[in-house]
Design a protein around this motif. Structure first.
Motif: not given
Length: 201
Positions: A11-13, A16, A19-20, A67
């Motif tokens: 879930q958290r690469e 991420d 993208l956040d 996502r």
């Protein structure tokens, strides 16, 4: 429906966090004023770090929207209270829940307010990855329902696509049909009725 859950490591690469940062940019200033340089600044990394992952903003936006919409579907259609079952009532309830969740998703609302042209390719020209995801889940549920005698006979791919097409209007245009005579909840109840009758054996 097929499970959408992943373990924490999946879930958290590192991407991420980028993208956040892109999501925060879009919420603050919109698509037209967001650049890869600004995304890098907000993420606290160099521009080359971002460029190594995304060559341009459209590519980054595609990953961000995939996502975001996948998370919406996962949070509704695959919630702990939604058992894997071919029951038509359950399937309809999940689909209406996804429609409601998308309609109030802050990124989705912001895009429609500031950059509505971003969604046009997925309505007029081609299907996106998140649409393919939803279609796959719906088709699998329809197949299971058919095998259990809960869903009418027919091409499950065509039925799934028809349901998604119907849902598009309730996601994008429901607000245009709400006034002092009709509430959003009443429209959602009508959507549930439409879906139920389409699926009924």
């Amino acid at each position: 429906m097929a499970s959408l859950r992943h373990n924490e490591s999946e879930q958290r690469e590192p991407a991420d966090a980028y993208l956040d940062a892109a999501r925060a940019c879009l919420l603050d200033v919109g698509w037209r004023r967001t650049t890869l340089t600004e995304v890098a600044r907000r993420a606290g990394v160099s521009r080359m770090t971002i460029y190594r992952t995304w060559a341009d903003m459209p590519t980054l936006l595609g990953d961000l929207m995939t996502r975001e919409w996948t998370a919406v579907v996962a949070g509704t259609a695959d919630s702990p209270d939604s058992p894997d079952s071919p029951d038509t009532t359950d399937l309809v309830g999940r689909m209406v829940a996804v429609v409601r969740a998308l309609r109030v998703n802050e990124l989705f609302v912001r895009i429609l307010e500031v950059d509505p042209e971003l969604v046009l390719p997925y309505l007029l020209a081609r299907r996106g990855r998140s649409q393919e995801l939803v279609l796959g889940i719906a088709e699998a549920a329809i197949r299971a329902g058919q095998q259990a005698g809960e869903v009418r006979a027919g091409n499950p791919t065509a039925i799934a696509r028809a349901l998604v097409l119907a849902a598009h209007g309730f996601v994008l245009s429901a607000h245009t049909m709400v006034d002092d005579r009709v509430t959003e909840a009443e429209l959602d109840a009508e959507l549930a009725l439409v879906l139920t009758r389409v699926l009924a054996p």
